[in-house]
Design a protein around this motif. Structure first.
Motif, PDB file in Angstrom:
ATOM      1  N   ASN A 219      -8.489  -3.917   0.068  1.00  0.00           N
ATOM      2  CA  ASN A 219     -10.190  -3.959  -0.348  1.00  0.00           C
ATOM      3  C   ASN A 219     -10.751  -5.427  -0.317  1.00  0.00           C
ATOM      4  OD1 ASN A 219     -10.593  -1.005  -0.324  1.00  0.00           O
ATOM      5  ND2 ASN A 219      -9.728  -1.050  -2.657  1.00  0.00           N
TER       6      ASN A 219
ATOM      7  N   LYS B 189     -11.000   1.808  -0.076  1.00  0.00           N
ATOM      8  CA  LYS B 189      -9.845   2.387  -0.434  1.00  0.00           C
ATOM      9  C   LYS B 189     -10.240   3.134  -1.888  1.00  0.00           C
ATOM     10  CE  LYS B 189      -6.281  -0.226   0.230  1.00  0.00           C
ATOM     11  NZ  LYS B 189      -4.919  -0.785   0.168  1.00  0.00           N
ATOM     12  N   PRO B 190      -9.763   4.190  -1.887  1.00  0.00           N
ATOM     13  CA  PRO B 190      -9.067   5.415  -1.133  1.00  0.00           C
ATOM     14  C   PRO B 190      -9.922   6.017  -0.293  1.00  0.00           C
ATOM     15  CG  PRO B 190      -9.469   6.201  -3.277  1.00  0.00           C
ATOM     16  CD  PRO B 190     -10.285   4.937  -3.342  1.00  0.00           C
TER      17      PRO B 190
ATOM     18  N   TYR C 247      -7.868   3.970   5.971  1.00  0.00           N
ATOM     19  CA  TYR C 247      -6.645   4.144   6.428  1.00  0.00           C
ATOM     20  C   TYR C 247      -6.782   4.674   8.076  1.00  0.00           C
ATOM     21  CZ  TYR C 247      -5.930   4.493   1.418  1.00  0.00           C
ATOM     22  OH  TYR C 247      -6.212   4.325   0.349  1.00  0.00           O
TER      23      TYR C 247
ATOM     24  N   ALA D  10       2.982   0.071  -0.796  1.00  0.00           N
ATOM     25  CA  ALA D  10       1.949  -0.221  -1.953  1.00  0.00           C
ATOM     26  C   ALA D  10       2.845  -0.239  -3.258  1.00  0.00           C
ATOM     27  CB  ALA D  10       0.649   0.626  -1.827  1.00  0.00           C
TER      28      ALA D  10
ATOM     29  N   ASP E  75      -3.205   4.771  -4.164  1.00  0.00           N
ATOM     30  CA  ASP E  75      -3.234   4.466  -2.810  1.00  0.00           C
ATOM     31  C   ASP E  75      -2.531   5.095  -1.888  1.00  0.00           C
ATOM     32  OD1 ASP E  75      -3.904   2.571  -0.570  1.00  0.00           O
ATOM     33  OD2 ASP E  75      -3.243   0.771  -1.392  1.00  0.00           O
TER      34      ASP E  75
END
Length: 204
Positions: A93, A123-124, A129, A147, A152
């Motif tokens: 982020n 995110k999320p 992604y 992570a 996450d």
């Protein structure tokens, strides 16, 4: 000068992180880079903790600390090892300039930088992604997110990515119970980044 409990100050600042990201994702506030959001919530914490001695310049100096964080001791060497067999990338982020400073400061040699700034979501949100995967010209199951935050990893898993949980029990010190995580079970659990390469070669 105000008497400040530094750990409590930082934790209170960090506790505002996810809520303000959610506001951006929900379009309750306009898109802002993480540096800008950090300053907004820093001002909120100063107000709530009745800290009046910090000048605007002091706040900018404090904000810059996020650009000079020491990495976990296993990070640099583990990334170098992973680079020999895999493509490595950040998926943070943190805005691009923030990440570039952190990678340079910590000698972290990722192949690519991916930021929420690329996708104008934090995110999320799934676009972070899936967007990173598309930029790599790969499929989700060909990628793994590493992570220390299970929320996450859960979001990445819902997008089809493999997941690797790295335990960082000292991340929040005595305030760990203030940060609620999901009960998500990752594909791989490790206690050190140095274990990841072997696990990846064996499992995938």
């Amino acid at each position: 000068k105000d008497k400040i409990n530094l750990e409590e100050f930082v934790i209170n600042w960090r506790l505002k992180y996810l809520p303000i990201l959610k506001k951006v994702n929900n379009k309750d506030i306009s898109w802002k880079k993480l540096d800008e959001l950090h300053l907004i919530i820093l001002n909120e914490v100063c107000h709530e903790m009745k800290i009046k001695s910090l000048t605007e310049n002091d706040k900018l100096v404090i904000l810059d600390f996020w650009h000079k964080l020491n990495p976990w001791p296993d990070s640099s060497s583990a990334i170098n090892q992973l680079n020999k067999n895999f493509i490595t990338a950040t998926l943070s982020n943190g805005n691009i300039a923030l990440q570039k400073d952190l990678l340079s400061y910590g000698n972290l040699n990722f192949d690519f930088i991916f930021s929420a700034e690329h996708f104008y979501k934090y995110k999320p949100h799934k676009v972070v992604y899936t967007g990173a995967v598309k930029h790599l010209n790969l499929k989700p199951h060909e990628c793994a997110l590493i992570a220390s935050h299970k929320n996450d990893l859960l979001a990445a898993s819902k997008c089809g990515l493999k997941t690797i949980y790295i335990s960082r029990p000292k991340e929040y010190g005595a305030f760990k119970n203030k940060f609620v995580e999901s009960n998500f079970t990752a594909d791989i659990d490790v206690n050190s980044l140095k274990q990841i390469k072997t696990h990846l070669i064996k499992k995938f």
